[in-house]
Every structure is written in C-alpha cells, then in structure tokens.
Design an enzyme around this catalytic site. Sequence first.
Site, PDB file in Angstrom:
ATOM      1  N   CYS A   1       0.833  -1.193   0.000  1.00  9.88           N
ATOM      2  CA  CYS A   1       0.000   0.000   0.000  1.00  9.88           C
ATOM      3  C   CYS A   1       0.875   1.253   0.000  1.00  9.88           C
ATOM      4  CB  CYS A   1      -0.965  -0.031   1.190  1.00  9.88           C
ATOM      5  SG  CYS A   1      -2.366   1.108   1.027  1.00  9.88           S
TER       6      CYS A   1
ATOM      7  N   HIS B   1      -3.485  -5.324   0.283  1.00  8.38           N
ATOM      8  CA  HIS B   1      -2.927  -5.817   1.543  1.00  8.38           C
ATOM      9  C   HIS B   1      -2.979  -7.350   1.551  1.00  8.38           C
ATOM     10  CE1 HIS B   1      -2.600  -2.035   3.939  1.00  8.38           C
ATOM     11  NE2 HIS B   1      -3.495  -1.620   3.041  1.00  8.38           N
TER      12      HIS B   1
ATOM     13  N   GLU C   1      -1.548  -9.451   3.338  1.00  5.09           N
ATOM     14  CA  GLU C   1      -1.454 -10.085   4.659  1.00  5.09           C
ATOM     15  C   GLU C   1      -2.804 -10.541   5.193  1.00  5.09           C
ATOM     16  OE1 GLU C   1      -1.579  -5.546   5.544  1.00  5.09           O
ATOM     17  OE2 GLU C   1      -0.850  -6.904   3.986  1.00  5.09           O
TER      18      GLU C   1
END
Length: 603
Positions: free
Chosen positions: A398, A525, A527
């Site tokens: 990001c 993102h 994750e």
Amino acid sequence: MKYVLVSGGVVSGLGKGVTASSIGLVLKACGLRVTSIKIDPYLNTDAGTMSPFEHGEVFVLDDGGEVDLDLGNYERFLDVKLTRDNNITTGKIYQSVIDKERKGDYLGKTVQVIPHITDAIQEWIERVAMIPVDGKEGPADVCVIELGGTVGDIESMPFVEALRQFSYRVGPGNFCLVHVSLVPVLNVVGEQKTKPTQHSVRELRGLGLTPNILACRSATALEDNVKEKLSQFCHVPSANIFTLYDVSNIWHIPLLLRDQRAHEAILKGLNLLGVARQPVLDEWTARAKLCDNLTTPVRIAMVGKYTGLADSYLSVLKALLHASISYSRKLEIEWVPAADLEDTAAREMPKRHVEAWEGLKRADGILVPGGFGDRGVQGKIIAAKYAREQNIPYLGICLGMQTAVIEFSRSVLGLQDANSTEFDPDTTSPCVIFMPEGSKTHMGGTMRLGSRRTYFQVKDCITAELYGYAKYVDERHRHRYEVNPNMVEILESAGLSFVGKDDSCRRMEILELRGHPYFVGVQFHPEFKSRPGRPSAVFLGLIRAASHQLKSNPKNVQSVNKMHTKNCSSNGVAYLANGSPTKPSTNGSLKSSFYSNGNGIHH
C-alpha cells in the site's frame, strides 16, 4: 444453533481472541462447522478511524468491513471468510435502533436500553450466526462469540444483559460460557493467587451469567490445589477448569485445550458429545512443533511508523511467519521506526538514528507496510532507496508501494519534488494522487475497501510465478491514494514494470523493478488473506528472496505498454493529478495512462 460465549475478567489483554479462535479450531477439528462473532463495546461503528496505537491494526474483510484484529485471528485459525456484521459494536447497535426509531418502527414507544437495545443485540447475534462463512450451504453448527473488554466495564453492560437474556432464551444445552481470567503468581510468595478470578466470577454471576468453564491464564500450569480452590469458590467443576499457560507460540493454545480435554466439556455443555468426533489436529500439531524447532534465521526489517506496538502490524507479522515456516526459516524481525532513518533524527536523536540504520543494514529483506499520514514517510522512502540500490529484497504494501514510486521518481527520473498529493498537495510531480471517488471530509468507510480483482499484465514476472501464473488474483484493499496513471509510461520506460492492474487498467496494483532480485510493491494488503499452511504469495517471495532462493527478476521483462494484450480502456477516460476525469489529448499523450496490455491474462 449452539453458542459459546467467551468473556474476560480481571485485566484486558489476556488473549480472549486467541482463546475464542482456539476453541473454534478445536470444535472444527471435531467435525463441526463453526462461525464467530466479536462484540466490541466501543461507540465507533467500526474500527476504521481508530489509530493502530489505540487499538492495534484495522483488519479488512472481503466485503470491505474494517473490523477488530481478533476477526483476523478467527479467519486465520478457522480458515473462513467473515462479514462486517460478524463484528458488533455499540455504535452499530445504537445506530440501527435509532434508525428504526426515526422510521417509526417502534410505534411511539419510549426507546430504552431494555428492551430495545438488548433485543437488537440478540437479533443481530441470531441473524449473523446463520450466515455461512466456510463456503458451504446452510448455517454453522456452533457460533463462538467473544465479548470484548472486561467484566464490570460500564460500556459492556448492555451486552452482558442481552447475553444473559439470550442464554435463558436459547435454553440449557445450547449455550456455554467460557470465562477467561488471570491467575497471577506473585514473585514475593511464588504462589498462584486465585482471588482475582474469584472476584471476577462473582461479579459475572451478579450480572446473571454463570460460567460453565474457566480458562485461566497463568505463567505455568495450574496446580491441583489451585483448581480445587477455584472450583469451590467459583462453582465450576474442577474438570472444567483449564490452564492457558505461557507457550512458545500461540499455535500451541488449541493443543493445550485439546490435551486438557476442554472440547469434551464444551461439547457436553452443548449436548454434542454424541455428534462430534475426537479432534483431528495432526497438521496443526506438526506446524506448531516445526515453528519451535526452526534454526536457520531470516531477518526482515519492518520499516513503519507504528513500530512501538506490534499489534499495529499483527497480520503482516502473521503473514511473514506463515511464509517463513513454510520455507523452514526462523523469522527474526528488526523493528525500524521509519522516522529514525531520516536526517532530522540524525541531528536530534543520533543514537536512535544509528540504531535504525544498523537494523536496516542487518536485514536480509525489507518490508514497508501500509499507513496514513506524513510522519515517517521520508524514512520509508529512504528504506526503499536503500533496498533498490543495494539489491536487498523489498516488499512495499500500500503506502510502501507508493513510497517506492516516489523514491524512483526522485532518484531515477530526477523529479526532485515528486511526491504524493497526500503529503504535498502542491507538488508539480504528483506520482501518487487522491482517488476520484474518495472523500476528503469523511474518514470512515470512504476508502477503496475490500476484495478487488487484479489482472496480471505480463506472464514473465516474479509475482505471476508466485501466484501460480493465475490470470488474476483477488486481494483486499484499504487506500485513498493511488499511483498517478499519467506517470506510468515514463516510470516504465525507466525500469519499473506495473505487472498487475485493475480491470480498467487505470489503477496500478503490482509493480516490479526489472533486474532486481526482488523489488515488489502491491497496492493491496496481501497479509489479510494469508493462512497457516497457505502463505501469501508475495510474502513467500520476500522470504525466499531474503534466503537467496529466488531467481532474479528477468531483465528481459518487457514494459507492459509494449506488449500486445487485452485492451483495458475505460471509455477513454484518464485522470489528472487532482483525481478529476479528463479526456485524452488529441496527440495521444495520455494514452498510456489508461490503455494497457497484457498477454490475454484475464478471465
């Protein structure tokens, strides 16, 4: 539907979220379908506007919900996809009740906490518990509910009362209360003290809820006489009192519950003993043991602005752990406060400046996570430059991708004032701009949120390989700013490759630096979708590159603009630096900002 409520007492931060996740995992291992709900008593409607220092990371769901980090634990442990409604807050409940009152749904009645708020809470729980989250048809068998905060907190009282009524309404055999409490050991006497738990249970019982099970947090396993004492004073059978003592990694918590046969106590309380099987956790056990026995280190520098609180980057840390374990590496994190890398820190805090640079230089790989605000941004730019020039594996997420673009624009293109309009609205070289559909006046829920599709534009690139040469990937987003499409052509001509874009090809989603061992930036993102046993592709790439086990980005990767691929035009609309739409000029100078090519890599 069966319900398991997990409450907490004595102090916050005992690990109710991990306990609730572990209970869900063990029940799932028993062959049951499980869903989860997190109750947060704060007045915010969601976690979107809360500082990571205040409440840890903001976890983002597929539907764009910005929720408490505990829902990330639920998703990782249970391998499910939750919805924004699986996170209940005081703000959501009161807003829904007020909206109904404004519409006249209460027919002139005086709207009160009891029964209107408590009824709304119960209705919300019942409705959300029926939503399937595991990809199968029909509702789950068990809903695990975590009540945030600590018993006795004034803001949680409506929820406690609602759950008291709820437990009576669903009836015995359908509701099981697990109370997580602290059993401290005082160094002076070296004895496990039960009084805090006694007081916590007494307060809980005074509010009308009686725990069926005690999950006691302590440094060591509970002694038998301590269990007997707790049983006597808390009216809980000693067979239903379990220890959650300190372990080497949280993956051992479900195993602790299994080994103490906590599942049998829960299943008995829910009348499911004859339905469920013994828990099968072989793969989970192997992973927990592997994590303990890893010896070959891989050191990753985490360059961020919230490094003072590890929970600010909880999902990033978990994704790194998933990737490192899958590659049999022992993860070591170098926490590098981004601001400490800057020249200002060298003058004002020279010791911290030296320590930050030493941590950066010790690392095998560098990760710059997302964030908001201009504090530490220059430090993130410095980290990206160091990784680029020194051929250190780099992953920017990001804002980490955006700072990499800013650094490249300044250092390679020679645009000294290149910047994001987030940090310098008047820059003459805006390489990162505000998204047209965003809002600058309302912060909550106004970003580009949730699962969005990214199409690969070239096949011969590292990220396409890591994703198994998929045509596209669906990843979760949370951002207001994006790479300026008007600068893509000049950036690519100088060596950056935007190998992943959205379906309109106006939004840059993945970048790579040609000729670099691993220099990857992603606007999404990744994750949030990493799972134990299924690590995120780009995190795995970082670990492999940091371990010198990933081939270099091929130097012959062609610029996206030079390849004959699908036409991704969007009615010929491009965007200016301020985010407003404009038609391309007659000489075609804006063409590259909204046309793209790929190799037919689309669905």
